[in-house]
Scaffold this motif. Structure first.
Motif, PDB file in Angstrom:
ATOM      1  N   UNK A   8     -19.728  11.271 -22.880  1.00 41.28           N
ATOM      2  CA  UNK A   8     -20.886  10.884 -23.686  1.00 41.28           C
ATOM      3  C   UNK A   8     -21.806  10.090 -22.763  1.00 41.28           C
ATOM      4  N   UNK A   9     -22.915  10.732 -22.332  1.00 41.55           N
ATOM      5  CA  UNK A   9     -23.752  10.090 -21.318  1.00 41.55           C
ATOM      6  C   UNK A   9     -25.235  10.346 -21.466  1.00 41.55           C
ATOM      7  N   UNK A  10     -25.636  11.230 -22.386  1.00 38.61           N
ATOM      8  CA  UNK A  10     -27.041  11.605 -22.506  1.00 38.61           C
ATOM      9  C   UNK A  10     -27.740  10.828 -23.613  1.00 38.61           C
ATOM     10  N   UNK A  11     -28.682   9.959 -23.218  1.00 38.75           N
ATOM     11  CA  UNK A  11     -29.467   9.202 -24.193  1.00 38.75           C
ATOM     12  C   UNK A  11     -30.445  10.146 -24.900  1.00 38.75           C
ATOM     13  N   UNK A  12     -30.821   9.848 -26.133  1.00 34.65           N
ATOM     14  CA  UNK A  12     -30.412   8.690 -26.914  1.00 34.65           C
ATOM     15  C   UNK A  12     -28.998   8.868 -27.473  1.00 34.65           C
ATOM     16  N   UNK A  13     -28.460   7.735 -27.926  1.00 36.54           N
ATOM     17  CA  UNK A  13     -27.128   7.692 -28.502  1.00 36.54           C
ATOM     18  C   UNK A  13     -27.247   7.393 -29.993  1.00 36.54           C
ATOM     19  N   UNK A  14     -26.365   7.964 -30.768  1.00 38.42           N
ATOM     20  CA  UNK A  14     -26.385   7.806 -32.216  1.00 38.42           C
ATOM     21  C   UNK A  14     -25.051   7.220 -32.668  1.00 38.42           C
ATOM     22  N   UNK A  15     -25.103   6.497 -33.776  1.00 37.84           N
ATOM     23  CA  UNK A  15     -23.894   5.912 -34.337  1.00 37.84           C
ATOM     24  C   UNK A  15     -23.937   6.014 -35.860  1.00 37.84           C
ATOM     25  N   UNK A  16     -22.838   6.491 -36.413  1.00 34.69           N
ATOM     26  CA  UNK A  16     -22.661   6.503 -37.864  1.00 34.69           C
ATOM     27  C   UNK A  16     -21.475   5.611 -38.188  1.00 34.69           C
ATOM     28  N   UNK A  17     -21.704   4.616 -39.028  1.00 36.47           N
ATOM     29  CA  UNK A  17     -20.580   3.809 -39.511  1.00 36.47           C
ATOM     30  C   UNK A  17     -19.837   4.620 -40.555  1.00 36.47           C
ATOM     31  N   UNK A  18     -18.543   4.739 -40.354  1.00 33.52           N
ATOM     32  CA  UNK A  18     -17.693   5.514 -41.253  1.00 33.52           C
ATOM     33  C   UNK A  18     -16.763   4.553 -41.970  1.00 33.52           C
TER      34      UNK A  18
END
Length: 188
Positions: A106-116
């Motif tokens: 995992x190295x390509x910006x942008x980065x996303x985050x989902x809180x589960x």
């Protein structure tokens, strides 16, 4: 109960279903967990984590970026320019997160985050019935000539709570047959 984004989106649909496409899921300590687990096991895994929360991590190479962007617009997916900002914004140990991201490519910006988080996805208390699918009143007495089958009495099968979707069809088939057989016998 299962796991997903929130009670409105759950774990289905274009945005909610994105929880299944995370390139990795980490806890607040930045440790990976939940990789390739059966969806029904995710609840127990989440409950064991700090704040009963997991963080699905995605980068710009993920095939569902369009869905992630829709989630950003809806306010349920967070987007970051770098992993340090993601870690800071989500309260995740940055060093551990970066180490896990490297191992997951995992190295390509942008980065996303989902809180589960753990979710209660539904409850159908239903009409109380006896073993012949005859409707009973509040004290368990049969209400004459009144039967219930399928989803209207579904929770009887699961001790008062509807645990997940999909199993209602089978319950409808056999409870319909039980109530029909008993009703026919009563007519004879």
């Amino acid at each position: 109960m299962l796991s997903g984004i929130n009670p409105s989106l759950g774990y289905y649909g274009p945005i909610g279903g994105a929880v299944w496409s995370a390139q990795m899921t980490v806890n607040a300590e930045g440790e990976r967990f939940m990789d390739k687990k059966f969806y029904g096991d995710t609840l127990a895994l989440l409950v064991e984590q700090t704040n009963s929360c997991g963080y699905g991590i995605y980068d710009a190479s993920n095939e569902i970026v369009d869905r992630l962007e829709a989630g950003v617009e809806a306010g349920v997916v967070a987007k970051y320019d770098n992993l340090d900002d993601l870690a800071s914004g989500q309260g995740i140990d940055a060093d551990a997160l970066k180490k896990q991201a490297e191992s997951a490519d995992i190295k390509s910006a942008p980065f996303y985050c989902i809180q589960r988080k753990p979710l209660f996805i539904g409850s159908i208390p239903g009409i109380k019935v006896d073993e012949h699918c005859r409707v009973v009143n509040g004290v368990g007495e049969e209400i004459g000539n009144l039967y219930a089958a399928g989803e209207v009495m579904y929770a009887n099968v699961f001790d008062g709570t509807y645990p997940a979707s999909g199993s209602g069809v089978g319950t409808s088939c056999y409870t319909g047959a039980i109530s029909a057989r008993d009703a026919l016998a009563a007519l004879a």
